[in-house]
Design an enzyme around this catalytic site. Structure first.
Site, PDB file in Angstrom:
ATOM      1  N   GLN A  84       0.862  -1.183   0.000  1.00 22.13           N
ATOM      2  CA  GLN A  84       0.000   0.000   0.000  1.00 22.13           C
ATOM      3  C   GLN A  84       0.896   1.231   0.000  1.00 22.13           C
ATOM      4  OE1 GLN A  84      -3.801  -0.768   0.455  1.00 22.13           O
ATOM      5  NE2 GLN A  84      -2.628  -2.405  -0.523  1.00 22.13           N
ATOM      6  N   GLY A 123     -11.528   2.592   4.759  1.00 23.91           N
ATOM      7  CA  GLY A 123     -10.583   1.779   4.014  1.00 23.91           C
ATOM      8  C   GLY A 123      -9.720   2.579   3.046  1.00 23.91           C
ATOM      9  N   HIS A 124      -8.826   1.856   2.371  1.00 24.22           N
ATOM     10  CA  HIS A 124      -7.868   2.515   1.484  1.00 24.22           C
ATOM     11  C   HIS A 124      -8.564   3.123   0.258  1.00 24.22           C
ATOM     12  CE1 HIS A 124      -6.998  -1.668  -0.559  1.00 24.22           C
ATOM     13  NE2 HIS A 124      -8.220  -1.252  -0.780  1.00 24.22           N
ATOM     14  N   ASN A 125      -8.016   4.242  -0.191  1.00 23.53           N
ATOM     15  CA  ASN A 125      -8.472   4.971  -1.384  1.00 23.53           C
ATOM     16  C   ASN A 125      -9.841   5.625  -1.215  1.00 23.53           C
ATOM     17  OD1 ASN A 125      -6.167   3.891  -2.586  1.00 23.53           O
ATOM     18  ND2 ASN A 125      -7.283   2.302  -3.684  1.00 23.53           N
ATOM     19  N   SER A 175     -11.964   2.449  -1.881  1.00 20.24           N
ATOM     20  CA  SER A 175     -12.250   3.095  -3.165  1.00 20.24           C
ATOM     21  C   SER A 175     -13.678   3.615  -3.272  1.00 20.24           C
ATOM     22  CB  SER A 175     -11.943   2.143  -4.325  1.00 20.24           C
ATOM     23  OG  SER A 175     -10.585   1.753  -4.309  1.00 20.24           O
TER      24      SER A 175
END
Length: 356
Positions: A215, A256-258, A276
């Site tokens: 990441q 979460g990521h993004n 995302s």
């Protein structure tokens, strides 16, 4: 046990001062120089206290309050006792918040838990870190190489600020919080135990095991964001995770990521937002909402608590349920199910003779 005053009172306000905050005229016959030195609930308030009222549940209690002044919406103004100055405003709670900020300024953001200023003994600040004037670092805190921290910021005990992290001015980083791979704007508040910038949950799944996907993104937190205790904000996988200006996030939220969260959103406790996802400006997510990845929630939308969002939500929409849908459709479904469940169960006619 002696009563502790965790938030000392500032100079009292006059009733006229509070009317000015509400942008209203004093009621006829009211004493504008009467002082208000504190705030309290309706039922325990005394003559020096300010209260507010805009909820029908408390109408009966309002009639017996002994408060010096009451910020009240128009429909309840007639219930305010004669001994209490009724300050009629369409936004009682908002004005009450402004008055509290004047009466108890130390409650606006967390201060040093050590009661000190400057870099405390027992903290670890790397020689290449850059701290502006008037930064407070409590004992046990760790500030990594080439980190930069702006003036007026407080770093709580045992907080960890990672290498090359940038934190703006007048921020508060709570005890044991960790900030890694992130840029923070000004006046950001992270309450105790917040985790920012750790790995997102990324693995290439396979029948022989799961390969970790590095990441390599960052977290960007803009000005005036407040994040509650034990909330986690993962860094991006290959682009940034972003929290927009003025957004308020409750305790125990997972981002979460993004994920991109817009400006002035409100996200309530135990919500989980998968990777995302894009959340546009002024969105409200109720408690325990789950949002799947790669969806968009439009500006101004509201999602009811305990709902599960698995598709895009139009701007301004009000959705609820699992899976989430327009609120009227959800209510109609719930009503239909309730009606079906309440119908009496008819005995099956199998042709057997009835018992005598």
């Amino acid at each position: 046990m002696a009563e502790a005053s965790f938030f000392p009172r500032a100079e009292p306000l006059s009733v006229a001062d509070i009317a000015a905050l509400a942008r209203i005229d004093l009621p006829r016959g009211a004493c504008g120089t009467a002082t208000i030195s504190g705030a309290a609930p309706l039922e325990t308030a005394g003559p020096d206290d300010l209260v507010y009222m805009d909820n029908a549940k408390y109408a009966e209690v309002l009639g017996s309050t002994r408060a010096g002044a009451c910020l009240v919406s128009k429909r309840f103004a007639g219930r305010v006792p004669a001994g209490t100055v009724a300050l009629v405003t369409p936004q009682p709670y908002e004005v009450f918040a402004q008055a509290l900020a004047r009466l108890y300024p130390s409650a606006m953001r967390p201060a040093s838990g050590f009661g000190a200023a400057g870099v405390s003994p027992g903290s670890s600040v790397h020689p290449t870190a850059r701290l502006e004037h008037n930064v407070t670092v409590d004992p046990g805190a760790v500030i990594g190489p080439e980190a930069e921290i702006g003036s007026g910021t407080v770093i709580g005990a045992h907080a960890v600020i990672g290498p090359q992290v940038r934190i703006g001015r007048d921020c508060s980083i709570g005890p044991t919080a960790t900030v890694l791979n992130a840029f923070l704007g000004n006046r950001v508040i992270l309450h105790p135990g917040v985790r920012v910038g750790q790995d997102g949950f990324g693995f290439a799944m396979g029948p022989r095991g799961h390969k970790k996907v590095p990441q390599i993104g960052r977290v960007i937190i803009q000005d005036d964001v407040e994040i509650g205790s034990n909330t986690t904000v993962d860094r991006g996988a290959s682009r940034d995770t972003v929290i927009g200006e003025g957004t308020k996030i409750d305790n125990l939220v997972q981002i979460g990521h993004n994920v991109v969260v817009g400006r002035h959103c409100v996200i309530i406790s135990q919500t989980g937002i998968s990777g995302s996802t894009t959340i546009e400006d002024f969105v409200l997510l109720g408690g325990q909402v789950g949002v799947v990845g790669h969806v968009r929630i439009g500006a101004g939308a509201q999602i009811a608590g305990s709902s599960n969002v698995n598709s895009d939500v139009p701007p301004g929409a009000r959705w609820g349920g699992t899976p989430a849908k327009p609120i009227r459709d959800w209510f109609r479904e719930m009503t239909t199910l309730k009606n079906l469940a309440s119908r009496p169960v008819l005995a099956k006619d199998d042709g057997a003779p009835a018992p005598e």
